[in-house]
Design a protein around this motif. Structure first.
Motif, mmCIF file in Angstrom:
data_model
loop_
_atom_site.group_PDB
_atom_site.id
_atom_site.type_symbol
_atom_site.label_atom_id
_atom_site.label_comp_id
_atom_site.label_asym_id
_atom_site.label_seq_id
_atom_site.Cartn_x
_atom_site.Cartn_y
_atom_site.Cartn_z
ATOM 1 N N SER A 106 -75.261 49.216 52.298
ATOM 2 C CA SER A 106 -74.446 48.006 52.211
ATOM 3 C C SER A 106 -74.903 47.040 53.296
ATOM 4 C CB SER A 106 -72.963 48.338 52.384
ATOM 5 O OG SER A 106 -72.205 47.162 52.595
ATOM 6 N N LEU A 107 -75.324 45.849 52.890
ATOM 7 C CA LEU A 107 -75.734 44.860 53.882
ATOM 8 C C LEU A 107 -74.556 44.360 54.706
ATOM 9 C CD1 LEU A 107 -78.504 42.698 52.166
ATOM 10 C CD2 LEU A 107 -78.670 44.861 53.396
ATOM 11 N N VAL A 108 -73.339 44.535 54.183
ATOM 12 C CA VAL A 108 -72.152 44.181 54.970
ATOM 13 C C VAL A 108 -72.028 45.129 56.160
ATOM 14 C CG1 VAL A 108 -69.640 44.023 54.957
ATOM 15 C CG2 VAL A 108 -70.940 43.162 53.007
ATOM 16 N N VAL A 109 -72.197 46.429 55.907
ATOM 17 C CA VAL A 109 -72.165 47.402 56.997
ATOM 18 C C VAL A 109 -73.302 47.139 57.976
ATOM 19 C CG1 VAL A 109 -72.323 49.846 57.588
ATOM 20 C CG2 VAL A 109 -71.045 49.136 55.553
ATOM 21 N N LEU A 110 -74.500 46.856 57.449
ATOM 22 C CA LEU A 110 -75.650 46.572 58.303
ATOM 23 C C LEU A 110 -75.401 45.347 59.163
ATOM 24 C CD1 LEU A 110 -78.592 47.106 59.136
ATOM 25 C CD2 LEU A 110 -79.310 45.750 57.156
ATOM 26 N N GLY A 111 -74.833 44.299 58.579
ATOM 27 C CA GLY A 111 -74.555 43.083 59.329
ATOM 28 C C GLY A 111 -73.521 43.297 60.415
ATOM 29 N N LEU A 112 -72.495 44.091 60.127
ATOM 30 C CA LEU A 112 -71.473 44.381 61.139
ATOM 31 C C LEU A 112 -72.062 45.210 62.269
ATOM 32 C CD1 LEU A 112 -68.413 45.154 58.838
ATOM 33 C CD2 LEU A 112 -68.773 43.117 60.242
ATOM 34 N N LEU A 113 -72.910 46.176 61.927
ATOM 35 C CA LEU A 113 -73.564 46.993 62.945
ATOM 36 C C LEU A 113 -74.441 46.130 63.852
ATOM 37 C CD1 LEU A 113 -74.244 49.835 64.025
ATOM 38 C CD2 LEU A 113 -76.023 49.980 62.283
ATOM 39 N N SER A 114 -75.211 45.236 63.265
ATOM 40 C CA SER A 114 -76.057 44.339 64.051
ATOM 41 C C SER A 114 -75.219 43.396 64.913
ATOM 42 C CB SER A 114 -76.968 43.527 63.122
ATOM 43 O OG SER A 114 -77.850 44.368 62.415
ATOM 44 N N SER A 115 -74.072 42.986 64.399
ATOM 45 C CA SER A 115 -73.193 42.111 65.170
ATOM 46 C C SER A 115 -72.678 42.809 66.419
ATOM 47 C CB SER A 115 -72.011 41.657 64.301
ATOM 48 O OG SER A 115 -72.451 40.847 63.222
ATOM 49 N N VAL A 116 -72.370 44.098 66.307
ATOM 50 C CA VAL A 116 -71.927 44.871 67.470
ATOM 51 C C VAL A 116 -73.033 44.915 68.526
ATOM 52 C CG1 VAL A 116 -71.283 47.177 68.281
ATOM 53 C CG2 VAL A 116 -70.284 46.273 66.173
ATOM 54 N N ILE A 117 -74.273 45.170 68.081
ATOM 55 C CA ILE A 117 -75.398 45.234 69.021
ATOM 56 C C ILE A 117 -75.647 43.871 69.652
ATOM 57 C CG2 ILE A 117 -77.859 45.741 69.259
ATOM 58 C CD1 ILE A 117 -77.570 47.663 66.906
ATOM 59 N N ALA A 118 -75.578 42.810 68.850
ATOM 60 C CA ALA A 118 -75.792 41.464 69.382
ATOM 61 C C ALA A 118 -74.733 41.116 70.425
ATOM 62 C CB ALA A 118 -75.774 40.439 68.243
ATOM 63 N N ALA A 119 -73.475 41.469 70.158
ATOM 64 C CA ALA A 119 -72.407 41.195 71.121
ATOM 65 C C ALA A 119 -72.634 41.985 72.407
ATOM 66 C CB ALA A 119 -71.050 41.543 70.509
ATOM 67 N N ALA A 120 -73.070 43.243 72.280
ATOM 68 C CA ALA A 120 -73.355 44.056 73.466
ATOM 69 C C ALA A 120 -74.515 43.463 74.262
ATOM 70 C CB ALA A 120 -73.669 45.493 73.040
ATOM 71 N N ALA A 121 -75.529 42.940 73.569
ATOM 72 C CA ALA A 121 -76.683 42.361 74.249
ATOM 73 C C ALA A 121 -76.297 41.106 75.024
ATOM 74 C CB ALA A 121 -77.777 42.041 73.236
ATOM 75 N N VAL A 122 -75.509 40.242 74.420
ATOM 76 C CA VAL A 122 -75.034 39.041 75.111
ATOM 77 C C VAL A 122 -74.226 39.436 76.341
ATOM 78 C CG1 VAL A 122 -73.524 37.021 74.927
ATOM 79 C CG2 VAL A 122 -75.085 37.588 73.044
ATOM 80 N N THR A 123 -73.387 40.453 76.194
ATOM 81 C CA THR A 123 -72.573 40.930 77.313
ATOM 82 C C THR A 123 -73.453 41.446 78.445
ATOM 83 O OG1 THR A 123 -70.822 41.567 75.761
ATOM 84 C CG2 THR A 123 -70.730 42.515 77.970
ATOM 85 N N ALA A 124 -74.502 42.184 78.103
ATOM 86 C CA ALA A 124 -75.411 42.710 79.131
ATOM 87 C C ALA A 124 -76.069 41.584 79.907
ATOM 88 C CB ALA A 124 -76.472 43.601 78.478
ATOM 89 N N ILE A 125 -76.474 40.524 79.216
ATOM 90 C CA ILE A 125 -77.095 39.384 79.903
ATOM 91 C C ILE A 125 -76.099 38.722 80.844
ATOM 92 C CG2 ILE A 125 -78.112 37.097 79.579
ATOM 93 C CD1 ILE A 125 -79.280 38.121 76.933
ATOM 94 N N VAL A 126 -74.893 38.516 80.361
ATOM 95 C CA VAL A 126 -73.866 37.869 81.183
ATOM 96 C C VAL A 126 -73.560 38.708 82.426
ATOM 97 C CG1 VAL A 126 -71.428 37.216 81.234
ATOM 98 C CG2 VAL A 126 -72.843 36.596 79.276
#
Length: 479
Positions: A106-126
């Motif tokens: 499901s690309l919906v599941v894939l997109g949500l999973l990627s969104s979690v990683i993207a949010a974690a990455a932004v947090t790490a930079i901050v």
């Protein structure tokens, strides 16, 4: 009980991290799903990602997005080279099984999973930035605009390789910044750098060149308070771990069968001849210059002039000519490199066109919606078009617009050269430049798409360049 200063600092950092992660994830989820899910349609190469996730799919370029890919009874496949998007897709399949999807991606599941990683990455930079909270929140906002931009965000829920390249670069930047902090932050940064490095380096064959650049950046960033042998040992450990995973992953795939029938263990060798062929007949023998002189320079027969401007998949390409097998050895990277080295004017022309492609930001043939959405074929969403709209405005200027952006990042890198931010900016600039050159000179097709990693790295660097203006002459406040 009164909290000590370090405890108060840790609590403030934890609250900042949780807040940034929660807000980023919420914004990404809304941006992804409202009013309906978006992705990037398959350009024809998506079968590699699906194969790595255990799904056999042989589809041509598609004008619409498939939100679900179900397993088929056909024989199982093995990819000829790894794309880390396959790892996320496989994880999405496993999560889908828990939801009763019976092995469907499901690309919906894939997109949500990627969104979690993207949010974690932004947090790490901050959290890695040694600056006041207000400054870091401004940077977070800038990063959210880049990541959520319509030119990039759709790749997160797609069966294409660019999405994990973006995620990996963000994680690597966050990891490098965290590594420079003291105490446990430094060890957390090494772990994040490792995860980001593996994702980015193995995102595509094109991104394998990120490995040596990241290795240098890891060596240059001082890990917190570590000194001497411990400092170098930790850096070598992270570099070695990324290299080992990359070597294992790339050697575990099916041997590549090239168009000439030979096999190789090297990733991407099944498309090497195709890429060189396109570079020759689309970048060099393009029908707009002295075709006979170019053919002679490349060691190709004069009769191949009839194929000028015809790529590998053109209805009338040189590869169908009876003479082609005798000249297959001329379809080599060395031949192309030698031509460009001896023709700087033509090289500059190709690079200028590639600069326009990069700043265009978004290919017009990758649709955003599934067929049930009711939009015409290849329809694209424009929910967050800010950054790509600005770059597209200056794209006709080509190198005259792109080169000043490189120089701006370079100047900020020099100013910050003594700190971790300078290392990060140098890393992003080097990635952007090498990805630009590789895509420009190594393949003559899909120039806009192949420049997306270079553009993402550049825009991330430009966002971090804004720190100097936001902080003025303030000293860093985070230990």
């Amino acid at each position: 009980m009164k909290l000590e200063a370090p405890d108060r600092q840790l609590g403030a950092e934890a609250r900042l991290g949780i807040g940034v992660f929660g807000a980023s994830l919420a914004l990404f989820v809304v941006r992804f799903l409202v009013p309906r899910p978006i992705a990037m349609s398959n350009n024809g190469d998506g079968g590699r990602v699906l194969c790595g996730a255990g799904i056999t799919w042989k589809g041509l370029p598609e004008p619409f997005v498939h939100l679900a890919y179900a397993p088929t009874p056909s024989a199982p496949c093995r990819p000829t080279y790894l794309l880390t998007q396959s790892w996320l897709a496989d994880l999405a399949v496993r999560i889908g099984r828990l939801m009763g999807l019976q092995g469907t991606l499901s690309l919906v599941v894939l997109g949500l999973l990627s969104s979690v990683i993207a949010a974690a990455a932004v947090t790490a930079i901050v959290l890695g930035l040694p600056h006041p909270r207000r400054t870091r929140l401004f940077v977070a906002a800038g990063l959210l605009l880049v990541v959520a931009d319509s030119a990039f965000f759709g790749y997160f829920a797609a069966i294409l390789g660019e999405g994990t390249a973006f995620l990996g670069l963000l994680l690597a930047v966050g990891g490098l910044l965290l590594t420079a902090r003291e105490g446990r932050w430094s060890y957390a940064g090494m772990a994040v750098t490792f995860a980001g490095g593996v994702l980015a380096v193995n995102a595509k064959v094109q991104t394998l060149t990120i490995l040596p650049i990241l290795a240098v950046a890891i060596l240059l960033v001082r890990p917190g308070t570590l000194r001497g042998a411990r400092r170098w040992a930790s850096a070598v450990l992270v570099i070695g771990a990324i290299g080992a995973v990359t070597l294992y992953a790339q050697q575990s795939v099916e041997p590549a069968r090239a168009p000439d029938g030979t096999y190789s263990e090297f990733p991407g060798d099944d498309s090497r001849e195709i890429n060189v062929f396109n570079s020759i007949f689309l970048n060099i023998v393009d029908g707009r210059h002295d075709t006979q002189a170019d053919l002679a320079e490349l060691g190709l027969p004069p009769s191949f002039a009839q194929y000028a401007g015809n790529g590998w998949w053109h209805p009338h390409p040189a590869r169908i000519d009876p003479l082609y097998p005798g000249y297959r050895d001329r379809m080599s990277r060395g031949n192309v490199v030698a031509y460009f080295a001896h023709h700087p004017g033509r090289t500059l022309e190709v690079l200028d066109r590639a600069a326009t492609d990069q700043l265009t930001a978004r290919p017009d043939y990758l649709g955003s919606f599934d067929q049930e959405a009711g939009f015409p074929p290849h329809a694209q969403e424009h929910r967050v078009p800010v950054v790509s709209w600005l770059t597209s405005l200056i794209s006709p200027l080509g190198l005259f617009a792109l080169a000043p952006l490189w120089l701006l990042v370079l100047s900020r890198t020099w100013v910050q050269r003594r700190g971790p931010l300078g290392v990060v900016l140098a890393f992003l600039l080097a990635v952007s430049l090498t990805q630009f050159g590789t895509a420009a000179l190594g393949d003559g097709i899909e120039g806009v798409k192949h420049q997306s990693v270079a553009l993402f790295a550049l825009l991330t660097a430009l966002t971090l360049c804004g720190l100097r203006r936001l902080t003025g002459r303030q000293q860093p406040t985070v230990p």
